[in-house]
Design a protein around this motif. Structure first.
Motif, PDB file in Angstrom:
ATOM      1  N   THR A 209       0.850  -1.187   0.000  1.00 27.07           N
ATOM      2  CA  THR A 209       0.000   0.000   0.000  1.00 27.07           C
ATOM      3  C   THR A 209       0.884   1.234   0.000  1.00 27.07           C
ATOM      4  N   LEU A 210       0.675   2.108  -0.971  1.00 22.26           N
ATOM      5  CA  LEU A 210       1.492   3.306  -1.124  1.00 22.26           C
ATOM      6  C   LEU A 210       0.646   4.559  -0.876  1.00 22.26           C
ATOM      7  N   LEU A 211       1.212   5.508  -0.147  1.00 19.10           N
ATOM      8  CA  LEU A 211       0.641   6.852  -0.038  1.00 19.10           C
ATOM      9  C   LEU A 211       1.478   7.746  -0.942  1.00 19.10           C
ATOM     10  N   VAL A 212       0.817   8.389  -1.923  1.00 22.71           N
ATOM     11  CA  VAL A 212       1.526   9.199  -2.909  1.00 22.71           C
ATOM     12  C   VAL A 212       0.839  10.552  -3.049  1.00 22.71           C
ATOM     13  N   ALA A 213       1.563  11.506  -3.602  1.00 16.07           N
ATOM     14  CA  ALA A 213       0.991  12.831  -3.859  1.00 16.07           C
ATOM     15  C   ALA A 213       1.535  13.356  -5.171  1.00 16.07           C
ATOM     16  N   SER A 214       0.694  14.091  -5.893  1.00 18.20           N
ATOM     17  CA  SER A 214       1.126  14.703  -7.150  1.00 18.20           C
ATOM     18  C   SER A 214       2.086  15.849  -6.859  1.00 18.20           C
ATOM     19  N   SER A 215       2.771  16.311  -7.882  1.00 22.33           N
ATOM     20  CA  SER A 215       3.669  17.457  -7.705  1.00 22.33           C
ATOM     21  C   SER A 215       2.893  18.696  -7.275  1.00 22.33           C
ATOM     22  N   ALA A 216       1.689  18.876  -7.832  1.00 22.92           N
ATOM     23  CA  ALA A 216       0.867  20.029  -7.450  1.00 22.92           C
ATOM     24  C   ALA A 216       0.460  19.953  -5.984  1.00 22.92           C
ATOM     25  N   ALA A 217       0.115  18.758  -5.514  1.00 20.33           N
ATOM     26  CA  ALA A 217      -0.253  18.596  -4.112  1.00 20.33           C
ATOM     27  C   ALA A 217       0.937  18.858  -3.211  1.00 20.33           C
TER      28      ALA A 217
END
Length: 345
Positions: A209-217
């Motif tokens: 399970t991965l928690l990821v965020a976009s560059s904008a976020a």
């Protein structure tokens, strides 16, 4: 100066760029991440007032959490957990905040700027960023692997960007290509070297399970000094789903027993047992061992057994319960999402 790690952001929620309300902060939305203990309140009330448009912040408690973070009396609430709420019915907005549990992300605009914008017919949603929530993705490998690769600056810890193979397990699990990795299986990767991360990935076995965020976020959270957490994540891609049970009481009651028990994390929760065949609870889809998250749209996190029973009995003959089954409950605890998964997004 603050050093920015794309994983971590600035770990100081009190450092808000808009707290200087005598300067450039006026006329621009401000963002606050409020995190409280189970026995605390957020320290403000939300009002709907005659002669005032919008959802009005009132009774900001002196020395309370909201005041310490910078919320001010008369501010207008625009967003809750990344969702635009200015157009929503007031009671629904209140429910969204209550359903957030112990952590909520708010966007507000000062009262004067709000009224001026409304008078000019401005679309206030255009003042706000798009979806800046991080995302949780649960990936099961197939014979070709997990379907993503990781890159980052050589020798820099905690900075990992993901490339996703088309039509692979990662893409099917909702993992966006180009996003930044924040957590692996509920653990922060901010201190990991590439070698350590590779070792952790290998130990994940067939699922992760991965928690990821976009560059904008990442940019948004960095600018506002807010820490990215799993509690704020879009969990819609995860395999375990919460369920809403709508029940109308029959002559023999709802047909279930509420018990207070300790969870695997050590925290106390309210669980549903002894579901009677043929009665409203079973017909609504209740399962033995379901964990109760919310009653009539309001989180029960932190409530004891008696308080929860009173919430259920508040409406004499009908109730809506938000629940999750035991397997889903254990899963969300393992990735650090807690009962925030039950919030009404």
């Amino acid at each position: 100066k603050f050093e920015f790690n794309p994983k971590d952001g600035i770990d100081n929620p009190a450092l808000s760029l808009a707290e200087d309300m005598d300067g450039e902060g006026r006329g621009e939305p401000r963002f606050y991440l409020l995190s409280k203990g189970s026995a605390e309140t957020f320290g403000f009330c939300l009002h709907e007032e005659l002669g005032c448009r919008g959802h009005v912040i009132r009774h900001v408690e002196l020395g309370g959490l909201a005041q310490r973070r910078g919320l001010q009396d008369g501010d207008r609430l625009l967003q809750v957990n990344g969702r635009f709420v200015d157009h929503m019915e007031h009671g629904r907005v209140v429910q969204k905040i209550k359903a957030s549990g112990n952590q909520v992300l708010l966007a507000v605009l000062d009262g004067g700027s709000y009224e001026a914008a409304k008078a000019l017919g401005r679309d206030l949603s255009q003042l706000l960023p798009g979806d800046i929530r991080p995302r949780l993705c649960h990936i099961a490998r197939d014979k070709s692997g997990f379907g993503f690769s990781i890159s980052g600056p050589e020798g820099v810890r905690g900075t990992f960007q993901l490339s996703v193979r088309r039509d692979g397990p990662a893409e099917r699990a909702g993992l966006p290509s180009g996003s930044w990795l924040l957590e692996l299986n509920g653990a922060s990767v901010r201190s990991y070297s590439h070698t350590q991360l590779a070792r952790k990935l290998k130990r994940s076995g067939s699922k992760m399970t991965l928690l990821v965020a976009s560059s904008a976020a990442e940019e948004f959270y960095r600018l506002w000094g807010l820490r990215v957490t799993a509690a704020l994540a879009d969990a819609s891609w995860l395999p375990f789903k919460v369920r809403k049970l709508h029940m109308v009481k029959g002559p023999e009651g709802y047909g279930f027993l509420l018990k207070e028990e300790k969870r695997s994390s050590g925290a106390t929760g309210q669980f549903l047992w002894e579901v009677d065949a043929g009665l409203p609870a079973e017909r609504a889809g209740m399962q033995e061992g379901d964990h109760l998250l919310a009653v009539n749209g309001e989180s029960v996190e932190g409530l004891d057994h008696e308080q929860t029973v009173l919430r259920i009995r508040a409406h004499a003959d009908r109730v809506t319960l938000l629940v999750i089954d035991p397997a889903g409950d254990d899963f969300y605890q393992s990735v650090g999402l807690g009962t925030q998964r039950g919030r009404d997004d």
